[in-house]
Design an enzyme around this catalytic site. Structure first.
Site, PDB file in Angstrom:
ATOM      1  CB  SER A  13      -0.914   0.020   1.230  1.00 20.95           C
ATOM      2  OG  SER A  13      -0.143   0.094   2.423  1.00 20.95           O
ATOM      3  CB  ILE A  16      10.127  -0.762  -0.215  1.00 25.48           C
ATOM      4  CG1 ILE A  16      11.240   0.197   0.234  1.00 25.48           C
ATOM      5  CG2 ILE A  16      10.703  -1.876  -1.082  1.00 25.48           C
ATOM      6  CD1 ILE A  16      12.226  -0.406   1.210  1.00 25.48           C
ATOM      7  N   GLY A  17       7.102  -1.467  -1.000  1.00 16.80           N
ATOM      8  CA  GLY A  17       6.158  -2.387  -1.635  1.00 16.80           C
ATOM      9  C   GLY A  17       5.415  -1.748  -2.782  1.00 16.80           C
ATOM     10  CB  SER A 144      16.634  -4.379   7.813  1.00 17.44           C
ATOM     11  OG  SER A 144      17.230  -3.230   8.375  1.00 17.44           O
ATOM     12  CE1 TYR A 157      12.264  -3.601  11.077  1.00 18.12           C
ATOM     13  CE2 TYR A 157      14.533  -2.809  11.109  1.00 18.12           C
ATOM     14  CZ  TYR A 157      13.390  -3.153  10.403  1.00 18.12           C
ATOM     15  OH  TYR A 157      13.374  -3.058   9.043  1.00 18.12           O
TER      16      TYR A 157
END
Length: 295
Positions: A13, A16-17, A144, A157
């Site tokens: 949405s 990067i996607g 990442s 994360y």
């Protein structure tokens, strides 16, 4: 000459996607741009994508998919497979908690892993039976620099990304005999909304106990945002989208890991550990691979 492929991208949405979905569609691929709540909070994003694809004559379709919901994942994969084989899964959905590691409650930590690690596992497990049956397929997994390095205040994360790195690399070796590739992309900081949408730790008593050190969250996020605001080409999220396109269309062996953006020492870690890992896997192949499989 590009061979058109059918590609599913999670978390498409925004960020990067979204960029990858458009870049792949522009190359002639059929793209399912999946996102949560396609009729609710992401309704405008889905409508904008549909309009963009219609105007450009691209094969891009928004699709409802929540990586934290097994039923949602299963429905999405069934919908795609009913229309034709899925060639590529891009596991992109994720979010980035930032703050004192101790101060994130277990519920918060579980929520992070449920998207960044278990969400990837749900989608991968849903597509792999189809890919194994066909003897081909590609998983591109968005990790990442924080999946190879540890950064203070990014502990939760980092932990989720380190976990998905191990999972995806194990798949790389296990799926090789079936003609399926599982690879990782390791971006450094890029100008998406991860910083602005970063969850803070909920245990305020723990945060307070750290005194002035607790302000590291705001200082680190501010540093990254300032870097993005400068418009450095190295932090352009389009870099990652273009690397996804490159891996999709790559002929021949793909690297297990691909670093994108400012290095941060990730390449040095990868170069140093690659021969050790490769040696271990080679030594174990006679044990874990049956004699009937050409390793």
């Amino acid at each position: 000459m590009v061979t058109p492929q059918t590609i599913l991208i999670t978390g498409a949405s925004r960020g990067i996607g979204l960029l990858a979905a458009k870049a792949l569609a522009q190359r002639g691929h059929k793209v399912y741009a999946s996102m949560r709540d396609i009729t609710g909070r992401n309704r405008d994003a889905a409508r904008d994508l549909e309009a963009w694809a219609r105007e450009g004559g691209f094969k891009l379709e928004p699709l409802e998919l929540d990586v934290t919901d097994q039923a949602s994942v299963d429905r999405a994969i069934a919908t795609i497979e009913a229309q034709g084989p899925l060639d590529v899964l891009v596991n992109n959905a994720g979010f980035m908690p930032v703050g004192l590691t101790e101060a994130f409650t277990l519920d918060q930590q579980q929520a992070c892993f449920d998207v960044n690690m278990f969400g990837l596992a749900r989608t991968s497990r849903a597509v792999l039976p189809h890919m194994r049956e066909r003897g081909s397929g590609l998983l591109i997994n968005l990790s990442s620099a924080a999946g190879r390095l540890t950064i203070p205040h990014f502990g939760v994360y980092c932990a989720s990304k380190w976990a998905m790195e191990a999972y995806c690399e194990a798949l790389h070796y296990e799926l090789e005999p079936f003609g399926i590739d599982s690879v990782l992309i390791e971006p450094s900081g890029h100008g998406t909304d991860l910083v602005a949408s970063s969850p803070a730790p909920a245990d305020t008593a723990a945060v307070k106990a750290y005194g002035a050190f607790a302000g590291g969250r705001e200082r680190l996020l501010g540093m990254f945002q300032d870097m993005f605001d400068q418009g450095d080409a190295m932090t352009d999220a389009g870099n990652v989208a273009r690397k996804i396109v490159e891996l999709v269309e790559m002929q021949g062996p793909r690297p297990i890991r691909t670093q994108v953006g400012q290095d941060m020492g990730v390449d040095a870690v990868n170069v140093a550990t690659a021969p050790i890992q490769a040696g271990l896997v080679e030594s174990l192949k006679p044990v874990y691979l049956p004699e009937t499989v050409d390793a």
